[in-house]
Design a protein around this motif. Structure first.
Motif, PDB file in Angstrom:
ATOM      1  N   ARG A 110       0.816  -1.210   0.000  1.00  0.00           N
ATOM      2  CA  ARG A 110       0.000   0.000   0.000  1.00  0.00           C
ATOM      3  C   ARG A 110       0.853   1.266   0.000  1.00  0.00           C
ATOM      4  O   ARG A 110       0.562   2.219  -0.716  1.00  0.00           O
ATOM      5  CB  ARG A 110      -0.945   0.001   1.211  1.00  0.00           C
ATOM      6  N   LEU A 111       1.929   1.280   0.801  1.00  0.00           N
ATOM      7  CA  LEU A 111       2.754   2.487   0.879  1.00  0.00           C
ATOM      8  C   LEU A 111       3.573   2.694  -0.396  1.00  0.00           C
ATOM      9  O   LEU A 111       3.733   3.828  -0.854  1.00  0.00           O
ATOM     10  CB  LEU A 111       3.665   2.434   2.105  1.00  0.00           C
ATOM     11  N   GLN A 112       4.086   1.613  -0.971  1.00  0.00           N
ATOM     12  CA  GLN A 112       4.787   1.751  -2.247  1.00  0.00           C
ATOM     13  C   GLN A 112       3.839   2.282  -3.320  1.00  0.00           C
ATOM     14  O   GLN A 112       4.197   3.184  -4.087  1.00  0.00           O
ATOM     15  CB  GLN A 112       5.356   0.406  -2.691  1.00  0.00           C
ATOM     16  N   GLY A 113       2.630   1.737  -3.352  1.00  0.00           N
ATOM     17  CA  GLY A 113       1.651   2.194  -4.337  1.00  0.00           C
ATOM     18  C   GLY A 113       1.256   3.642  -4.134  1.00  0.00           C
ATOM     19  O   GLY A 113       1.118   4.409  -5.101  1.00  0.00           O
ATOM     20  N   ALA A 114       1.078   4.045  -2.871  1.00  0.00           N
ATOM     21  CA  ALA A 114       0.698   5.432  -2.586  1.00  0.00           C
ATOM     22  C   ALA A 114       1.801   6.396  -2.991  1.00  0.00           C
ATOM     23  O   ALA A 114       1.524   7.494  -3.516  1.00  0.00           O
ATOM     24  CB  ALA A 114       0.382   5.581  -1.098  1.00  0.00           C
ATOM     25  N   ALA A 115       3.057   6.016  -2.760  1.00  0.00           N
ATOM     26  CA  ALA A 115       4.174   6.876  -3.163  1.00  0.00           C
ATOM     27  C   ALA A 115       4.197   7.051  -4.678  1.00  0.00           C
ATOM     28  O   ALA A 115       4.363   8.167  -5.190  1.00  0.00           O
ATOM     29  CB  ALA A 115       5.494   6.288  -2.666  1.00  0.00           C
ATOM     30  N   GLU A 116       4.006   5.974  -5.394  1.00  0.00           N
ATOM     31  CA  GLU A 116       4.027   6.042  -6.861  1.00  0.00           C
ATOM     32  C   GLU A 116       2.869   6.880  -7.391  1.00  0.00           C
ATOM     33  O   GLU A 116       3.041   7.724  -8.277  1.00  0.00           O
ATOM     34  CB  GLU A 116       3.971   4.632  -7.446  1.00  0.00           C
ATOM     35  N   ARG A 117       1.674   6.664  -6.840  1.00  0.00           N
ATOM     36  CA  ARG A 117       0.503   7.408  -7.327  1.00  0.00           C
ATOM     37  C   ARG A 117       0.589   8.888  -6.990  1.00  0.00           C
ATOM     38  O   ARG A 117       0.225   9.740  -7.802  1.00  0.00           O
ATOM     39  CB  ARG A 117      -0.782   6.829  -6.717  1.00  0.00           C
ATOM     40  N   GLY A 118       1.062   9.202  -5.797  1.00  0.00           N
ATOM     41  CA  GLY A 118       1.082  10.591  -5.359  1.00  0.00           C
ATOM     42  C   GLY A 118       2.306  11.366  -5.771  1.00  0.00           C
ATOM     43  O   GLY A 118       2.365  12.581  -5.576  1.00  0.00           O
ATOM     44  N   GLY A 119       3.314  10.668  -6.302  1.00  0.00           N
ATOM     45  CA  GLY A 119       4.550  11.351  -6.687  1.00  0.00           C
ATOM     46  C   GLY A 119       5.381  11.788  -5.500  1.00  0.00           C
ATOM     47  O   GLY A 119       6.252  12.654  -5.622  1.00  0.00           O
ATOM     48  N   HIS A 120       5.115  11.184  -4.322  1.00  0.00           N
ATOM     49  CA  HIS A 120       5.870  11.506  -3.123  1.00  0.00           C
ATOM     50  C   HIS A 120       6.815  10.366  -2.775  1.00  0.00           C
ATOM     51  O   HIS A 120       6.626   9.233  -3.221  1.00  0.00           O
ATOM     52  CB  HIS A 120       4.926  11.794  -1.954  1.00  0.00           C
ATOM     53  N   THR A 121       7.809  10.678  -1.958  1.00  0.00           N
ATOM     54  CA  THR A 121       8.855   9.709  -1.646  1.00  0.00           C
ATOM     55  C   THR A 121       8.624   9.086  -0.283  1.00  0.00           C
ATOM     56  O   THR A 121       8.363   9.791   0.692  1.00  0.00           O
ATOM     57  CB  THR A 121      10.238  10.389  -1.665  1.00  0.00           C
ATOM     58  N   LEU A 122       8.725   7.763  -0.240  1.00  0.00           N
ATOM     59  CA  LEU A 122       8.750   7.029   1.024  1.00  0.00           C
ATOM     60  C   LEU A 122      10.214   6.849   1.393  1.00  0.00           C
ATOM     61  O   LEU A 122      10.934   6.066   0.771  1.00  0.00           O
ATOM     62  CB  LEU A 122       8.052   5.680   0.886  1.00  0.00           C
ATOM     63  N   TYR A 123      10.670   7.598   2.381  1.00  0.00           N
ATOM     64  CA  TYR A 123      12.078   7.559   2.796  1.00  0.00           C
ATOM     65  C   TYR A 123      12.265   6.553   3.926  1.00  0.00           C
ATOM     66  O   TYR A 123      11.484   6.515   4.879  1.00  0.00           O
ATOM     67  CB  TYR A 123      12.533   8.933   3.285  1.00  0.00           C
ATOM     68  N   ILE A 124      13.327   5.755   3.820  1.00  0.00           N
ATOM     69  CA  ILE A 124      13.707   4.801   4.861  1.00  0.00           C
ATOM     70  C   ILE A 124      15.020   5.306   5.473  1.00  0.00           C
ATOM     71  O   ILE A 124      16.075   5.233   4.834  1.00  0.00           O
ATOM     72  CB  ILE A 124      13.915   3.379   4.300  1.00  0.00           C
ATOM     73  N   PRO A 125      14.994   5.829   6.685  1.00  0.00           N
ATOM     74  CA  PRO A 125      16.239   6.279   7.308  1.00  0.00           C
ATOM     75  C   PRO A 125      17.109   5.092   7.710  1.00  0.00           C
ATOM     76  O   PRO A 125      16.593   4.057   8.144  1.00  0.00           O
ATOM     77  CB  PRO A 125      15.763   7.067   8.535  1.00  0.00           C
ATOM     78  N   ARG A 126      18.410   5.259   7.590  1.00  0.00           N
ATOM     79  CA  ARG A 126      19.307   4.158   7.925  1.00  0.00           C
ATOM     80  C   ARG A 126      19.362   3.913   9.424  1.00  0.00           C
ATOM     81  O   ARG A 126      19.652   2.802   9.854  1.00  0.00           O
ATOM     82  CB  ARG A 126      20.696   4.428   7.374  1.00  0.00           C
ATOM     83  N   GLY A 127      19.074   4.938  10.237  1.00  0.00           N
ATOM     84  CA  GLY A 127      19.055   4.745  11.685  1.00  0.00           C
ATOM     85  C   GLY A 127      20.372   4.183  12.178  1.00  0.00           C
ATOM     86  O   GLY A 127      21.443   4.724  11.939  1.00  0.00           O
ATOM     87  N   ALA A 128      20.293   3.033  12.853  1.00  0.00           N
ATOM     88  CA  ALA A 128      21.484   2.407  13.424  1.00  0.00           C
ATOM     89  C   ALA A 128      22.177   1.456  12.450  1.00  0.00           C
ATOM     90  O   ALA A 128      23.200   0.863  12.792  1.00  0.00           O
ATOM     91  CB  ALA A 128      21.112   1.647  14.694  1.00  0.00           C
ATOM     92  N   LEU A 129      21.643   1.299  11.241  1.00  0.00           N
ATOM     93  CA  LEU A 129      22.220   0.343  10.285  1.00  0.00           C
ATOM     94  C   LEU A 129      23.475   0.910   9.651  1.00  0.00           C
ATOM     95  O   LEU A 129      23.460   1.984   9.059  1.00  0.00           O
ATOM     96  CB  LEU A 129      21.192  -0.001   9.206  1.00  0.00           C
ATOM     97  N   TRP A 130      24.553   0.169   9.766  1.00  0.00           N
ATOM     98  CA  TRP A 130      25.842   0.571   9.203  1.00  0.00           C
ATOM     99  C   TRP A 130      26.029  -0.144   7.861  1.00  0.00           C
ATOM    100  O   TRP A 130      25.804  -1.339   7.749  1.00  0.00           O
ATOM    101  CB  TRP A 130      26.959   0.182  10.160  1.00  0.00           C
ATOM    102  N   GLY A 131      26.411   0.611   6.822  1.00  0.00           N
ATOM    103  CA  GLY A 131      26.733   0.008   5.537  1.00  0.00           C
ATOM    104  C   GLY A 131      25.539  -0.279   4.652  1.00  0.00           C
ATOM    105  O   GLY A 131      25.620  -1.141   3.772  1.00  0.00           O
ATOM    106  N   CYS A 132      24.430   0.452   4.829  1.00  0.00           N
ATOM    107  CA  CYS A 132      23.230   0.112   4.057  1.00  0.00           C
ATOM    108  C   CYS A 132      23.440   0.344   2.559  1.00  0.00           C
ATOM    109  O   CYS A 132      22.893  -0.404   1.743  1.00  0.00           O
ATOM    110  CB  CYS A 132      22.018   0.878   4.568  1.00  0.00           C
TER     111      CYS A 132
END
Length: 285
Positions: A110-132
């Protein structure tokens, strides 16, 4: 003056007012303008009975469209993205601080589809992940064979539910180190969604493996009361028993009992500044 050519600040709304939400709100108020951002509102679960600071409260998410924000930063709980993420993405970019929500395939769809339809970006912050970025590149090239993530926390920092809560209670009673879970990441996410967001980010960086292919290990360790330790093991595609292998260990200082490590807050601030609008897609920041 208006029209002078000075860039306009992107208005930011914050969902959640725990330690991380308070930190980001304070940084936006103090340092946002030079970075091109301003604070548009702050919302927290629980409504008016849970007070917010005087500046810019938003009591009802149904009023979000009228706030004029260009970016919404979720640092509340995965349920917020599951319930409201699709609607948010019709109006603004969304920086999802709880990517464990995406372990639910329907929420991800649903969120991927909403981003594509609305032209907005779903951002995933790296947070504590090293080397993403390296994980993402290897996955895209088809050279990533395996990925495992081990998270070691003080029992006081764990927010476990379901059967994992009982196992955590046993570890607390024994006062000794305990492996609470080891296996595919997907089943772990709904059991302690607030703790495993770095693991979820790893799954999003490696979609060929995804939440079912990434291996997760959750350890309760009384001996690290003020640290969050994240170990990432990457294995490349090999030939004849020879393959690239990379192991990184991130030791993040943390307030005893806190869900978010101290340096993860700075990582989120850096990620927020990268959310400048990249169109209808999912993107790391």
């Amino acid at each position: 003056m208006e029209g002078s050519g000075a860039p306009r600040c992107r208005r930011v709304g914050i969902l959640g007012y725990g330690r991380l939400g308070q930190f980001l709100a304070a940084r936006l108020l103090a340092e946002g303008a030079p970075c091109g951002f301003s604070l548009g509102f702050v919302w927290r679960r629980g409504g008016p009975e849970r007070p917010l600071p005087p500046p810019l409260p938003l009591w009802d998410l149904r009023d979000l469209a009228s706030t004029g924000v260009q970016l919404v930063v979720e640092v509340s709980h995965p349920s917020v993205a599951q319930e409201h993420g699709e609607e948010i993405l019709t109006h603004a970019d969304l920086m999802l601080g709880s990517p464990s929500a995406l372990a639910d395939p329907e929420t991800l769809r649903r969120l991927q589809g909403a981003a594509e339809r609305g032209g907005h970006t779903l951002y995933i912050p790296r947070g504590a992940l090293w080397g993403c970025e390296d994980i993402e590149r290897m996955d895209r090239a088809g050279t990533l064979q395996a990925l495992s993530v081990t998270l070691t926390l003080s029992p006081a920092s764990l927010r476990a539910g379901g059967w994992l809560r009982e196992r955590l209670a046993g570890a607390v009673a024994s006062g000794t180190r305990a492996v609470l879970y080891e296996g595919p990441l997907r089943p772990l996410c709904p059991l302690c969604p607030q703790n495993v967001n770095a693991m979820a980010a790893a799954a999003m960086a490696a979609p060929r493996l995804g939440f079912d292919g990434v291996r997760a290990r959750l350890v309760a360790e009384p001996g690290v009361p003020d640290w969050h330790v994240l170990e990432v093991e990457v294995t490349g595609v090999g030939d004849g028993g020879r393959a690239l292998s990379v192991t990184s260990t991130r030791r993040n200082p943390a307030t005893p009992g806190a869900v978010t490590g101290d340096n993860t807050r700075d990582s989120f601030w850096s990620s927020l500044q990268a959310c400048t609008g990249h169109g209808g897609c999912v993107r790391f920041c």
